[in-house]
Write a protein that holds these residues in place. Structure first.
Motif, short mmCIF file in Angstrom:
data_model
loop_
_atom_site.label_atom_id
_atom_site.label_comp_id
_atom_site.label_asym_id
_atom_site.label_seq_id
_atom_site.Cartn_x
_atom_site.Cartn_y
_atom_site.Cartn_z
N TYR A 194 0.82 -1.21 0.00
CA TYR A 194 0.00 0.00 0.00
C TYR A 194 0.85 1.26 0.00
O TYR A 194 0.45 2.28 -0.52
CB TYR A 194 -0.92 0.01 1.23
N GLY A 195 2.04 1.16 0.57
CA GLY A 195 2.82 2.37 0.77
C GLY A 195 3.97 2.65 -0.17
O GLY A 195 4.68 3.64 0.04
N PRO A 196 4.27 1.82 -1.21
CA PRO A 196 5.48 2.05 -2.00
C PRO A 196 5.62 3.45 -2.56
O PRO A 196 6.71 4.01 -2.53
CB PRO A 196 5.36 1.02 -3.12
N SER A 197 4.56 4.02 -3.08
CA SER A 197 4.66 5.35 -3.68
C SER A 197 4.41 6.46 -2.68
O SER A 197 4.43 7.64 -3.04
CB SER A 197 3.65 5.48 -4.84
N ARG A 198 4.18 6.09 -1.41
CA ARG A 198 3.77 7.09 -0.43
C ARG A 198 4.80 7.34 0.67
O ARG A 198 4.72 8.34 1.36
CB ARG A 198 2.45 6.66 0.22
N MET A 199 5.74 6.42 0.86
CA MET A 199 6.72 6.59 1.92
C MET A 199 8.00 5.84 1.58
O MET A 199 7.98 4.93 0.74
CB MET A 199 6.15 6.13 3.26
N PRO A 200 9.12 6.17 2.23
CA PRO A 200 10.39 5.50 1.95
C PRO A 200 10.35 4.01 2.30
O PRO A 200 9.53 3.56 3.10
CB PRO A 200 11.39 6.25 2.84
N VAL A 201 11.28 3.27 1.71
CA VAL A 201 11.33 1.82 1.91
C VAL A 201 11.55 1.48 3.38
O VAL A 201 10.88 0.60 3.94
CB VAL A 201 12.45 1.20 1.04
#
Length: 358
Positions: free
Chosen positions: A130-137
């Protein structure tokens, strides 16, 4: 961002005009105590269960309602939307809360938390997808560590049973004393304990508190973590419906007395007590069986680590033995439950021994 249109604001925050006005005001402690708080009628309106109907509360406003761990999910979504966190630790405590003080409520609460966390790891809000494009790895991995933390039950169950069963049957799993690799295992184990001890001590704790945290960690890992994972999986496949069971934070006089005496109240559900009794029974039986084998066969050096693991688990969980054998108060472990679990565990150990001899 929301504008100043009153209709739009009411769609989000509800029909309270006073509450909407307060969103644009810079309240201070003086104004809050000097009569500028919400009117009594508005307060009752805001506190009613029907106030949030047809609003964005629980969806875009306030804590999100899609999970029993609403604090985790809300924080995760806020970070996905670009918000950042700031660590704030004022010298003066800002909140006053109450916590559970008996074992049953602690384990019920833990099961609910771990079920909610693991549920967020296997639904659409999984931080890895859910978060790949929204927060750092790295930040996504930190959230993932929280959601998959309940899976810790599986390696700990292995740690609490497999070395002991191998000890009973004379199967060495670790390097013998004197082997160069023996030092590596000792270093890893001791450094992990010392790291935890350091965290406890620098936060004002004591050696006794450290031991209690080790004990609760073991108890939760074989109960709450396991049941939380199973509960989340059952809800995922539709066998079980989501529910929220509040934990009781009001203790009676007897529970308070046991808590102040640093005694565990074992009047908990049998699904929590049974795994604890099973683990302690396995460790005691395998430890004694290992001693017998080592006396007549030898191989102390090959089995030393497994002896130590079994002895460590028995020592840390001494309150369970105390609640079963020594204590006579109402908070002791039920004799009937203990006999059933111990007999069943010993039968399984006997069957395992017979199968290993075939």
């Amino acid at each position: 961002m929301l504008g100043t249109d009153l209709t739009q604001l009411k769609e989000y925050f509800g029909s309270s005009n006073e509450f909407i006005k307060s969103l644009t005001q810079n309240y201070t402690s003086d104004s809050a105590s000097g009569g500028n708080a919400l009117l009594e009628g508005e307060t009752h309106l805001l506190a009613s269960c029907e106030y949030e109907i047809s609003t964005k509360w629980g969806q875009e406003v306030g804590f999100l309602y899609d999970s029993v761990v609403e604090d985790y999910l809300t924080g995760f979504i806020l970070h996905c939307n670009g918000w950042t966190s700031v660590f704030c630790e004022p010298s003066r405590p800002q909140f006053l809360g109450s916590a559970t003080t008996n074992l049953n409520d602690v384990l019920i609460q833990g099961t609910r938390w771990y079920s909610g966390l693991f549920e967020n790891g296997i639904n659409k809000y999984c931080s890895l997808i859910y978060g790949p494009s929204r927060m750092p790895v790295l930040q996504r991995l930190c959230f993932a560590e929280l959601t998959y933390f309940p899976l810790y039950c599986f390696p700990l169950w292995c740690f609490a049973t497999i070395p002991q069963l191998c000890l009973l049957h004379g199967i060495p799993l670790y390097p013998k004393v004197g082997d160069p690799f023996f030092i590596i295992f000792v270093f890893i184990f001791v450094s992990a304990l010392l790291n935890h001890l350091e965290e406890v001590l620098i936060t004002g704790g004591t050696l006794h508190k450290w031991m209690n945290e080790q004990r609760i960690w073991m108890m939760k890992s074989i109960t709450c973590h396991l049941y939380g994972c199973l509960d989340a999986l059952l809800k995922k496949v539709g066998i079980r419906e989501a529910n929220f069971l509040p934990t009781n934070k009001v203790a009676d006089d007897e529970q308070t007395q046991l808590y102040q005496m640093d005694k565990y109240d074992f009047r908990a559900s049998s699904i929590f007590i049974a795994p604890m009794l099973a683990v302690i029974t396995i460790n005691i039986c395998c430890f004694l069986g290992g001693v017998y084998r080592a006396v007549f066969v030898g191989s102390w050096d090959k089995m030393f680590v497994q002896f130590f693991i079994a002895g460590f688990i028995i020592t840390v969980n001494y309150p369970i033995i105390e609640g079963l054998v020594i204590r006579k108060d109402k908070g002791r472990i039920s004799k009937l439950l203990a006999m059933c679990v111990i007999i069943a565990t010993m039968i399984l150990l006997g069957c395992f021994t017979l199968l290993s001899c075939v």
